[in-house]
Design a protein around this motif. Structure first.
Motif, short mmCIF file in Angstrom:
data_model
loop_
_atom_site.label_atom_id
_atom_site.label_comp_id
_atom_site.label_asym_id
_atom_site.label_seq_id
_atom_site.Cartn_x
_atom_site.Cartn_y
_atom_site.Cartn_z
N LYS A 323 91.73 28.51 43.67
CA LYS A 323 92.07 28.38 45.21
C LYS A 323 93.22 29.34 45.77
O LYS A 323 93.05 29.89 46.66
CB LYS A 323 92.12 26.90 45.36
CG LYS A 323 92.11 26.61 46.87
CD LYS A 323 92.39 25.07 47.24
CE LYS A 323 92.21 24.86 48.59
NZ LYS A 323 92.36 23.39 48.75
N ALA A 324 94.15 29.25 44.67
CA ALA A 324 95.41 30.14 45.19
C ALA A 324 95.02 31.56 45.19
O ALA A 324 95.45 32.34 45.97
CB ALA A 324 96.68 29.88 44.35
N LYS A 327 92.60 32.15 48.15
CA LYS A 327 93.15 31.87 49.68
C LYS A 327 94.45 32.47 50.12
O LYS A 327 94.76 33.06 51.09
CB LYS A 327 93.23 30.24 49.92
CG LYS A 327 91.81 29.70 49.90
CD LYS A 327 92.33 28.36 50.06
CE LYS A 327 92.99 27.82 51.32
NZ LYS A 327 92.58 27.89 52.53
N ASP A 328 95.28 32.92 48.82
CA ASP A 328 96.61 33.08 49.21
C ASP A 328 97.18 34.35 48.47
O ASP A 328 98.40 34.98 49.07
CB ASP A 328 97.48 32.09 48.84
CG ASP A 328 96.87 30.46 49.39
OD1 ASP A 328 97.22 30.52 50.71
OD2 ASP A 328 96.60 29.82 48.69
N LEU A 329 96.61 34.92 47.64
CA LEU A 329 97.22 36.20 46.94
C LEU A 329 96.42 37.38 47.01
O LEU A 329 95.43 37.49 46.46
CB LEU A 329 97.41 35.71 45.27
CG LEU A 329 98.18 34.37 45.10
CD1 LEU A 329 98.41 34.10 43.66
CD2 LEU A 329 99.71 34.41 45.74
N ARG A 339 103.90 36.53 47.61
CA ARG A 339 104.77 35.44 47.59
C ARG A 339 105.62 35.77 46.18
O ARG A 339 105.31 36.30 45.32
CB ARG A 339 103.77 34.10 47.25
CG ARG A 339 103.11 33.44 48.64
CD ARG A 339 102.16 32.42 48.14
NE ARG A 339 102.00 31.75 49.42
CZ ARG A 339 101.17 32.21 50.57
NH1 ARG A 339 100.64 33.52 50.36
NH2 ARG A 339 100.82 31.58 51.73
N GLU A 343 107.12 30.34 44.35
CA GLU A 343 106.38 30.21 45.61
C GLU A 343 104.89 30.04 45.09
O GLU A 343 104.20 29.16 45.51
CB GLU A 343 106.50 31.22 46.67
CG GLU A 343 107.82 30.85 47.56
CD GLU A 343 108.92 31.47 46.76
OE1 GLU A 343 110.11 31.13 46.73
OE2 GLU A 343 108.91 32.30 45.78
N VAL A 344 104.54 30.85 44.09
CA VAL A 344 103.28 30.59 43.55
C VAL A 344 102.95 29.56 42.66
O VAL A 344 102.10 28.58 42.87
CB VAL A 344 102.89 31.91 42.62
CG1 VAL A 344 101.34 31.69 41.83
CG2 VAL A 344 102.83 33.12 43.36
N LEU A 347 102.57 26.71 45.09
CA LEU A 347 101.36 26.58 45.77
C LEU A 347 100.28 25.99 45.00
O LEU A 347 99.51 25.17 45.25
CB LEU A 347 101.01 28.10 46.15
CG LEU A 347 99.71 28.53 46.98
CD1 LEU A 347 99.89 28.07 48.38
CD2 LEU A 347 99.44 29.85 46.99
N TYR A 351 97.83 22.47 45.40
CA TYR A 351 96.39 22.42 45.52
C TYR A 351 96.02 21.37 44.11
O TYR A 351 95.05 20.78 44.25
CB TYR A 351 96.05 23.86 45.01
CG TYR A 351 95.85 24.72 46.06
CD1 TYR A 351 95.79 24.25 47.59
CD2 TYR A 351 96.13 26.03 46.17
CE1 TYR A 351 96.02 25.13 48.65
CE2 TYR A 351 96.34 27.07 47.03
CZ TYR A 351 95.95 26.49 48.48
OH TYR A 351 96.22 27.18 49.33
#
Length: 355
Positions: A323-324, A327-329, A339, A343-344, A347, A351
């Protein structure tokens, strides 16, 4: 609180302590969510200890590690220590002394991770390499004759036993059955040149195969295996091979699954203490910058939980990491994730707890 597991932690060198910290953060989140305990004992092993004391992995520490259920390793490798000293003195010694006779390497491309392979995606890159981990050319047998002269001879001997090959092959069949995907096990070797070692491996492979009628079997030379991993990785479900060939093809596997930032592995003793680690090195140039990717260490933690019998928690960590990534990386490369390392980790923890 359910079962409490005792885990030895070796943060190691360079960025090892940074990724281990994030791995432990995520492990603790999973433990809180699924109701089990993790008790950690940290060991100062690596380049700095070697520089101070000349020690790599003392026998007293080996005795302590044998009392744990698993070991969580960061990375070993120090720019001020000659190559081979730490690798042989810590990594290989641990594998041999703890009889971690399996190296288990999932090669899995996650959604949102780039692969250098054209027109290949997660559906095509999802297999496992089972590598024999205590014999072969890594057993250390050999020597020099007339060293330092024009007539110098160096001999490196490959040690292959029926017991060693059979227990590795049997483990690979069991992994293939448990995965329940392609239900195919490929023996990777070099029967046309290594006519003694791989005669033993091949005979053992097909003898053991008779006990697994539900598993399809095939064979590929190691050079052909490398070729097909690039051209048609979807052909593979589980690959079993010896120590040297396994070392080579698993690094190739790491590249096609998106790089060292996501690749993790386990040094397994099914009946004893196993050690789990990110595949990448200590990356000393990134030390202390909060830019290194911790996902490989986090996934190594998930592998450790699966080994400990906490399969649901392991799957939760894997899903949280996926998911990380999605959505985020924007990238898994150091300094390009959008990040920082910490921070990873935060995150993925979030989740894990949200699922």
């Amino acid at each position: 609180m359910g079962t409490e597991y005792h885990v030895g932690v070796i943060p190691g060198d360079g960025t090892g302590p940074e990724v281990v910290a994030e791995g432990i953060k995520v492990l603790n989140a999973a433990a809180d969510r699924f109701g089990f305990g993790l008790k950690y004992t940290t060991y100062d092993l690596g380049g700095e200890r070697y520089k101070r004391t000349g020690e790599t992995l003392p026998d007293s520490v080996i005795r302590e590690l044998k009392q744990h259920r698993a070991i969580f390793l960061g990375a070993i490798g120090h720019p001020e220590v000659a190559p081979g000293i730490l690798e042989k003195g810590i990594l290989l010694k641990a594998r041999f002394e703890l009889d971690q006779y399996i190296n288990l390497r999932p090669v899995k491309l996650y959604e949102g991770v780039d692969t250098p392979l054209k027109n290949k995606g997660p559906a095509e890159i999802d297999f496992v390499v089972v590598r024999e981990n205590t014999e072969g050319l890594y057993a250390g047998a050999g020597g020099f004759l007339k060293k330092g002269t024009a007539d110098e001879i160096a001999i490196q001997e490959s040690i292959n036993t029926r017991k060693g090959a059979e227990r590795c092959i049997r483990y690979a069949f069991d992994v293939t059955r448990k995965r329940n995907k392609g239900k195919k096990l490929t023996l990777c070797g070099k029967t046309n040149v290594l006519t003694f070692a791989f005669d033993l491996w091949e005979r053992t492979f097909y003898e053991v195969a008779k006990e697994y009628p539900d598993i399809a079997t095939d064979y590929a030379h190691v050079d052909a295996t490398c070729m097909w991993m690039i051209k048609n990785p979807e052909w593979f479900d589980v690959i079993v091979t010896d120590n040297l060939f396994g070392d080579i093809i698993t690094d190739l596997g790491a590249m096609i699954q998106g790089g060292m930032g996501i690749a993790s592995g386990g040094n397994i003793n099914p009946e004893g203490v196993s050690m789990f680690e990110p595949i990448g090195g200590s990356a000393p140039k990134y030390t202390g910058q909060n830019v290194i990717n911790p996902l490989a260490a986090i996934m190594a933690g998930a592998m450790m939980l699966d080994f400990l019998g906490e399969a649901q928690a392991a799957a939760c960590i894997e899903a949280a990491a996926q998911k990380a990534i999605t959505k985020d990386l924007p990238s898994l490369d150091a300094g390009k994730m959008g990040r920082g390392t910490r921070e990873v980790g935060d995150l993925v923890c979030r989740y894990v707890l949200e699922q």
